[in-house]
Design a protein around this motif. Structure first.
Motif, short mmCIF file in Angstrom:
data_model
loop_
_atom_site.label_atom_id
_atom_site.label_comp_id
_atom_site.label_asym_id
_atom_site.label_seq_id
_atom_site.Cartn_x
_atom_site.Cartn_y
_atom_site.Cartn_z
N VAL A 41 0.93 -1.16 -0.15
CA VAL A 41 0.02 0.12 -0.16
C VAL A 41 1.09 1.16 -0.16
O VAL A 41 1.85 1.30 0.81
CB VAL A 41 -0.75 -0.01 1.27
N GLY A 66 -3.84 8.55 4.03
CA GLY A 66 -2.50 8.83 4.45
C GLY A 66 -2.23 9.60 5.50
O GLY A 66 -1.17 10.20 5.68
N LYS A 67 -3.44 10.32 5.80
CA LYS A 67 -3.21 11.56 6.84
C LYS A 67 -2.42 11.09 8.31
O LYS A 67 -1.36 11.82 8.41
CB LYS A 67 -4.31 12.21 7.20
N GLU A 186 -7.00 14.60 14.46
CA GLU A 186 -8.35 14.35 14.54
C GLU A 186 -8.68 14.57 16.04
O GLU A 186 -9.23 13.46 16.70
CB GLU A 186 -8.97 12.97 14.16
N1 LIG Z 1 1.11 -0.08 10.19
C1 LIG Z 1 0.63 -0.27 8.85
N2 LIG Z 1 0.50 -1.38 8.20
C2 LIG Z 1 0.03 -1.58 6.90
N3 LIG Z 1 -0.70 -0.71 6.41
C3 LIG Z 1 -1.02 0.48 6.87
C4 LIG Z 1 -0.32 0.87 8.24
N4 LIG Z 1 -0.68 2.14 8.54
C5 LIG Z 1 -1.45 2.51 7.62
N5 LIG Z 1 -1.75 1.67 6.64
C6 LIG Z 1 -2.68 1.85 5.36
O1 LIG Z 1 -2.09 3.15 5.00
C7 LIG Z 1 -3.02 3.68 4.25
C8 LIG Z 1 -3.13 5.07 5.03
O2 LIG Z 1 -3.57 4.95 6.31
P1 LIG Z 1 -3.75 6.14 7.39
O3 LIG Z 1 -3.93 5.62 8.68
O4 LIG Z 1 -2.64 7.07 7.21
O5 LIG Z 1 -4.87 7.06 6.74
P2 LIG Z 1 -5.89 8.12 7.51
O6 LIG Z 1 -5.84 8.95 6.21
O7 LIG Z 1 -5.16 8.68 8.65
O8 LIG Z 1 -7.09 7.68 7.28
P3 LIG Z 1 -8.31 7.78 8.68
O9 LIG Z 1 -9.14 9.04 8.17
O10 LIG Z 1 -9.16 6.60 8.54
O11 LIG Z 1 -7.65 8.05 9.93
C9 LIG Z 1 -4.41 2.82 4.64
O12 LIG Z 1 -4.43 2.17 3.38
C10 LIG Z 1 -3.91 2.05 5.73
O13 LIG Z 1 -4.64 0.83 5.51
#
Ligand SMILES: Nc1ncnc2c1ncn2[C@@H]1O[C@H](COP(=O)(O)OP(=O)(O)OP(=O)(O)O)[C@@H](O)[C@H]1O
Ligand SMILES: [Mg+2]
Length: 289
Positions: A41, A66-67, A186
């Motif tokens: 990913v 990805g935030k 958040e």
């Molecule tokens: N430790 C990890 N191992 C594998 N994949 C991960 C890991 N951390 C994040 N991901 C993947 O990376 C991508 C981005 O995740 P992230 O948590 O950064 O999103 P986000 O924008 O913060 O989402 P949300 O609004 O749900 O908090 C997603 O596809 C998630 O599944």
């Protein structure tokens, strides 16, 4: 030498990429379709942004764009696979110790000693940052008071507090050491409207009182509009639009009527903020069969 040069650039992210290997445990499951299930990913994809000193800089984007990964890299909790990030000129990888003194992340998944009270938890944090006990205790009561948590609750085990209250304690901990750069991941998600307003007011006040730069990740468009000087919209690990609210509205070519961040998001990302993207819907439908 001061760790805080006379720089107006609080945060500089240059071409940062972060991939996760999602293969995990390799057990051949009967329903796994093919070997091609193994994949990486790309959570953050060649992303660049700059945040000026004193700004409240917002990042909005759908789940999984990805935030939090970006915030974790900025906060020295993850290494990037490519690109560089500096906080007031200090590289987050090469000078992580220095960066940690300048930065304090607040996130919804905050970890605490749940059997201990907010005061005890914050005393622990204060100590690790070199604050003396009196100052820490005084600031703990002051900050939590401003966030609407009364003195009795400050002394009771954290596990007896509601989730929203615990979140306020996480916010309080972030501000305890008056960090120079505050990535807030958040901070108001899941809070009731009154608590949300309290935390938003607190962020705005603290930001005005101190020379702090805030990176605010939020799902609340109204919150981003209200608090942020600059807003970036993220999708698929990239920044897809960036600017002031009026700048974003203009960039999106939205004319007539009153347009807000929701409209910009819909225009730039192609689906409403509270809607699932078409490709995800299609994917879900396929996997349901
Ligand atoms: N430790 C990890 N191992 C594998 N994949 C991960 C890991 N951390 C994040 N991901 C993947 O990376 C991508 C981005 O995740 P992230 O948590 O950064 O999103 P986000 O924008 O913060 O989402 P949300 O609004 O749900 O908090 C997603 O596809 C998630 O599944
Ligand atoms: Mg997140």
């Amino acid at each position: 030498m001061s760790v805080l040069p006379e720089s107006n650039l609080a945060l500089e992210v240059r071409g940062v990429t972060k991939r996760f290997d999602t293969r995990g445990i390799r057990i051949p499951l009967p329903w796994s379709k093919k070997k091609g299930d193994d994949k990486q990913v790309v959570a953050v994809d060649d992303l660049s942004l700059t945040v000026e000193r004193g700004q409240i800089f917002g990042i909005v984007g759908s789940n999984g764009c990805g935030k939090s990964t970006l915030v974790r890299i900025i906060s020295t909790l993850l290494y990037p696979d490519g690109g560089t990030i500096s906080v007031f000129g200090h590289d987050v990888v090469e000078e992580s110790e220095t960066v940690r003194r300048l930065i304090n992340r607040v996130s919804v998944e905050a970890s605490f000693f749940r059997k201990l009270s907010p005061l005890e938890n914050l005393m622990f944090s204060g100590q690790t940052y070199g604050l003396d006990r009196e100052t820490t205790a005084a600031r703990t009561f002051e900050i939590l008071g401003r966030l609407g948590i009364d003195e009795a609750q400050v002394l009771r085990p954290l596990e007896q507090m509601s989730r929203g209250m615990q979140q306020k304690v996480a916010v309080a901990r972030g501000f305890l050491t008056s960090p120079i750069v505050l990535p807030l991941d958040e901070p108001t998600t899941g809070l009731d409207p009154a608590s949300k307003r309290q935390v938003q007011k607190f962020i705005a006040e603290l930001h005005a009182e101190h020379d702090a730069t805030v990176l605010l990740v939020t799902h609340d468009m109204a919150e981003a509009e209200k608090l942020c000087d600059q807003i970036s919209i993220m999708a698929g690990g990239k920044i897809v639009a960036s600017g002031t609210l009026s700048g974003l509205v203009e960039q999106a070519g939205l004319e007539g009527g009153r347009h807000g961040l929701e409209d910009v998001f819909l225009h730039v990302v192609g689906h409403a903020f509270d809607e699932e993207p078409e490709d995800k819907k299609a994917g879900a439908a396929a996997s349901d069969q």
